[in-house]
Design an enzyme around this catalytic site. Sequence first.
Site, PDB file in Angstrom:
ATOM      1  N   CYS A 188       0.847  -1.189   0.000  1.00 27.92           N
ATOM      2  CA  CYS A 188       0.000   0.000   0.000  1.00 27.92           C
ATOM      3  C   CYS A 188       0.888   1.248   0.000  1.00 27.92           C
ATOM      4  O   CYS A 188       1.979   1.242   0.555  1.00 27.92           O
ATOM      5  CB  CYS A 188      -0.874  -0.054   1.254  1.00 27.92           C
ATOM      6  SG  CYS A 188      -1.697   1.506   1.639  1.00 27.92           S
ATOM      7  N   CYS A 233      12.195 -23.167 -18.749  1.00 29.22           N
ATOM      8  CA  CYS A 233      13.170 -23.798 -19.630  1.00 29.22           C
ATOM      9  C   CYS A 233      14.390 -22.874 -19.651  1.00 29.22           C
ATOM     10  O   CYS A 233      14.266 -21.687 -19.924  1.00 29.22           O
ATOM     11  CB  CYS A 233      12.603 -23.958 -21.030  1.00 29.22           C
ATOM     12  SG  CYS A 233      13.848 -24.458 -22.226  1.00 29.22           S
ATOM     13  N   CYS A 238      13.562 -18.908 -24.703  1.00 27.67           N
ATOM     14  CA  CYS A 238      12.417 -19.817 -24.618  1.00 27.67           C
ATOM     15  C   CYS A 238      11.561 -19.354 -23.441  1.00 27.67           C
ATOM     16  O   CYS A 238      12.058 -19.127 -22.352  1.00 27.67           O
ATOM     17  CB  CYS A 238      12.886 -21.252 -24.407  1.00 27.67           C
ATOM     18  SG  CYS A 238      11.513 -22.405 -24.218  1.00 27.67           S
ATOM     19  N   CYS A 256      10.846 -26.500 -27.157  1.00 23.15           N
ATOM     20  CA  CYS A 256      11.888 -25.899 -27.982  1.00 23.15           C
ATOM     21  C   CYS A 256      12.991 -26.899 -28.286  1.00 23.15           C
ATOM     22  O   CYS A 256      13.902 -26.614 -29.054  1.00 23.15           O
ATOM     23  CB  CYS A 256      12.466 -24.655 -27.306  1.00 23.15           C
ATOM     24  SG  CYS A 256      13.560 -25.049 -25.921  1.00 23.15           S
ATOM     25  N   CYS A 261      17.740 -31.205 -16.766  1.00 25.29           N
ATOM     26  CA  CYS A 261      17.384 -31.886 -15.528  1.00 25.29           C
ATOM     27  C   CYS A 261      16.346 -31.031 -14.810  1.00 25.29           C
ATOM     28  O   CYS A 261      16.598 -29.847 -14.559  1.00 25.29           O
ATOM     29  CB  CYS A 261      18.620 -32.058 -14.669  1.00 25.29           C
ATOM     30  SG  CYS A 261      18.271 -32.590 -12.986  1.00 25.29           S
ATOM     31  N   CYS A 264      17.689 -29.466 -11.237  1.00 26.65           N
ATOM     32  CA  CYS A 264      18.684 -28.397 -11.125  1.00 26.65           C
ATOM     33  C   CYS A 264      18.730 -27.470 -12.341  1.00 26.65           C
ATOM     34  O   CYS A 264      19.367 -26.420 -12.275  1.00 26.65           O
ATOM     35  CB  CYS A 264      20.071 -28.986 -10.861  1.00 26.65           C
ATOM     36  SG  CYS A 264      20.765 -29.890 -12.244  1.00 26.65           S
ATOM     37  N   CYS A 304      60.783  -9.632  -1.536  1.00 27.44           N
ATOM     38  CA  CYS A 304      59.753  -8.710  -2.049  1.00 27.44           C
ATOM     39  C   CYS A 304      58.400  -9.389  -2.265  1.00 27.44           C
ATOM     40  O   CYS A 304      57.447  -8.751  -2.709  1.00 27.44           O
ATOM     41  CB  CYS A 304      60.226  -8.046  -3.336  1.00 27.44           C
ATOM     42  SG  CYS A 304      60.265  -9.162  -4.739  1.00 27.44           S
ATOM     43  N   CYS A 314      68.390 -25.252 -11.653  1.00 23.18           N
ATOM     44  CA  CYS A 314      69.268 -24.680 -10.652  1.00 23.18           C
ATOM     45  C   CYS A 314      68.470 -24.078  -9.489  1.00 23.18           C
ATOM     46  O   CYS A 314      67.475 -23.407  -9.696  1.00 23.18           O
ATOM     47  CB  CYS A 314      70.134 -23.605 -11.287  1.00 23.18           C
ATOM     48  SG  CYS A 314      71.179 -22.784 -10.092  1.00 23.18           S
ATOM     49  N   CYS A 346      70.729 -27.886   1.935  1.00 23.79           N
ATOM     50  CA  CYS A 346      70.018 -26.998   2.854  1.00 23.79           C
ATOM     51  C   CYS A 346      69.682 -27.733   4.129  1.00 23.79           C
ATOM     52  O   CYS A 346      68.627 -27.554   4.704  1.00 23.79           O
ATOM     53  CB  CYS A 346      68.739 -26.478   2.221  1.00 23.79           C
ATOM     54  SG  CYS A 346      68.928 -26.007   0.534  1.00 23.79           S
TER      55      CYS A 346
END
Lengths: 513, 154
Positions: A188, A233, A238, A256, A261, A264, A304, A314, A346
Site C-alpha cells: 500500500c 526452460c 524460450c 523448444c 534436468c 537443477c 619482495c 638450478c 640446505c
Amino acid sequence: MDSDEDMETFEVDSGNESSSDDIGFNIEDQNQNPKDRQNDIEEFVFNVLSTEEIVQHMIDCIKEVNIIVEIPATTTRILLNHFKWDKEKLMERYYDGDQEQLFAEARVINPLASRSSQQPSTSSSMSSKAKVSRRCPPNSEECEICFTLIPSNLMTGLECNHRFCTQCWCEYLTTKIMAEGMGQTIACAAHGCNILVDDATVMRLVRDPKVRLKYQHLITNSFVECNRLLRWCPSPDCNNAVKVQHVEAHPVTCKCGHRFCFACGENWHDPVRCSLLKRWIKKCDDDSETSNWIAANTKECPKCNVTIEKDGGCNHMVCKNQSCKTEFCWVCLGSWEPHGSSWYSCNRFNEEEAKEARGAQERSRAALQRYLFYCNRYMNHMQSLKFENKLYASVKEKMEEMQHHCMSWIEVQFLKKAVDILCQCRQTLMYTYVFAYYLRKNNQSTIFEDNQRDLEAATEKLSEYLERDITNENLANIKQQVQDKYRYCDLRRKKLLEHVHEGYEKESWEYMD
Amino acid sequence: MAGLSPSERRLQKELMSLMKEPPPGMEVDSDKAEQNLNLWTIHMKGAEGTLYDGEEFQLQFKFGPKYPFDSPEVTFIGNNIPVHPHVYSNGHICLSILTDDWSPALSVQSVCLSIVSMLSSCKEKKRPPDNTFYVKTCNKNPKKTKWWYHDDSV
C-alpha cells in the site's frame, strides 16, 4: 569385459536386419507431435506450458483453493504466493493455525472480519487527519499524495482503508513496476503500511498496456520461480516452463527441444547427481584451481614477495624484480650466501619443517594434476559434443544423397539415429568424468572405470565411422556396420548407467570430500 | 497553477503550507525555493532539552521529476553537520524512510520531523563507526548508497 569380443557377438546377432529401429522412430515421431504434451518415457510425467498456459494454471490453482476456503480470489492468490504455491501447506495453516496471524504474515487484511470494524492499520500521515476532513467539502477528500481535493468517487484504497486518488495510485504502481521491478510485493502507498496490493487492483488502476504487460510478466515469473513443481526452460529466448507432478532429478524436454534436468536446470547429467555437478561447476568457475596451480608451481620471493615460477633446474634463484634482485635458495628460501660454492645442501633447516612444506606442495601438485586429468576429459567430450551437433547437418546431406540412389526415407534414418546415440554417449561420458572426480576408489569404482573405458572406446569408433565418406558401392555394408556400432554404444551406455544407479541404491559409492 | 507538472504542483503546495504554518524550530528558505522549486534549504534548530539544543543546522532537499513517487535526496549542508551515529560528516543521513521505506504519502514536513526526532533520541554525540571510509568512498548522491538499517534505537 573385452569390448572387441562383445562387438563380434553383436555383429553376428544383428545379421538379420531387424525393424526395431523403425519402430523406435515411430515412437519418437509421436513424441514430437505438438499435441502430445505428455511425455511418458520412464513414467515421469511432465507438461510443457506456454506463458498463456502458465497464467491459466495459476488461475486454476487459485480456483481449486477458493472452492474450499471461500475467500476473494485475489486474497487467495496472495496467500498462495506466501506459501510458495503449496496448496496443502496453505490449507493446513488455514484450518489448523491462527488465521489472524496467517493473514498478517501474508500481508493481507482478513477478508472474514467485518469491514465496519476496521480502522486504518497505521496512521498514514503525520499531519493530522482532522485538519484534512475539516477543510474538505462534502463528497470530496484530499489525496495525501497530490494534496488535491478529489471527489470521493475517484478515491480508492485497499482493505486497509488508506485512500488515495486513482491517478496517484496509477503513478505509484507504475513507478514500482517499471522502475523497481516489483510485482507480487508492492505494498500500500501509505507510509508504514505493509498490506499488499492484489493483482486485480493493479489491473484496475493501471491502464498503460506496457506497464500491465510488465506486471503480468513479473507475477508470472514469481509464480514459476517460487513454485517447486515448475521450472522455466533454461534455454535462452524460450518462454516455456515445465510442470511436473513431483520434484525429481529427471530429464525433461521442452517444446523448444532443450533437454535438461528438472531438479537443477542443468543439461541432463546422468550419471552424476545434481549436488556433485553443482560443486563441479562451481569449482570450474572459480579460481580454486588457479590458486592450486600457484601453490604447486610457484614460491614467493622471501624479500619482495613477488610470485616466482621456477623454470630451470638450478636452485640458486635471483629475483627478477629489478628493484629486488635478491639471491636465495629455491629449496629452503633462505639467503643464498651461506650455501656457498663448495657445499650445496640446505640441511641446516629443521628437517620436519622442510618435509611439511614439501608435503604441502606435493599435495597441491597432486590435487591439481588430478583435477586437470578429469577436467580435460570432461571438456574434451563437451567439445566433441559440440562438433557432433554439426555432424547433423552433414548427415542430413548424406541422407538426401542416399535417397537419390537406392534407399527409401525410412531406410536412411539409421544415420540420424546414429548421431543421436553418439551425442547421448558423449553427454554421458562427459558427466562420468565429473562423477569419477569425486569418487573414492573401491571395487565398484573399478568396475565403473571399466564400463567408462568400454563406452569411450565404442563411442570413438562410432564417431570415426560417421566421419567417413560414404560412397554408393558400400552403402549396404556401411549401414550394417553403423547400426552395429551404435547399438553396441547404446548398450554400453545403458549398462554403465544401470551400474551407477544400482550403486546409488546399494550405497556403494564413496566420495572424496 | 496551470502549466505545472503534478510534481511541481505538489511541491508548490508543500512550500505554501511550510511557509504558512512552519513546524516549531523549522524555517524554509522560501526565496531560494521559489527560484528553484526542486532545491530547497531548510533551517532547523536542535530541539530543546536534547544534545543538540542551541545548535542550528541546514537541510537540503533535492526533488526529482518523479517526486513524490520517488524519494527526495536529503542531506545536511553548511558548516554545522550534526554529530550523530547516523549522520556522516559529509551530510549523508542513514534513515530508512529516505530510501527503502519511502512512501509518496510522506512529505518534506514529515521527513523533517523524523530527522528532528532522530537527533532528539541521541544519547551520545559521535560519528558513525565507518565514517572515514564511507566519506572517502561513497557516491555524491546518498540514494546510491545501499544502506543497512541495523539500529533504529537512535
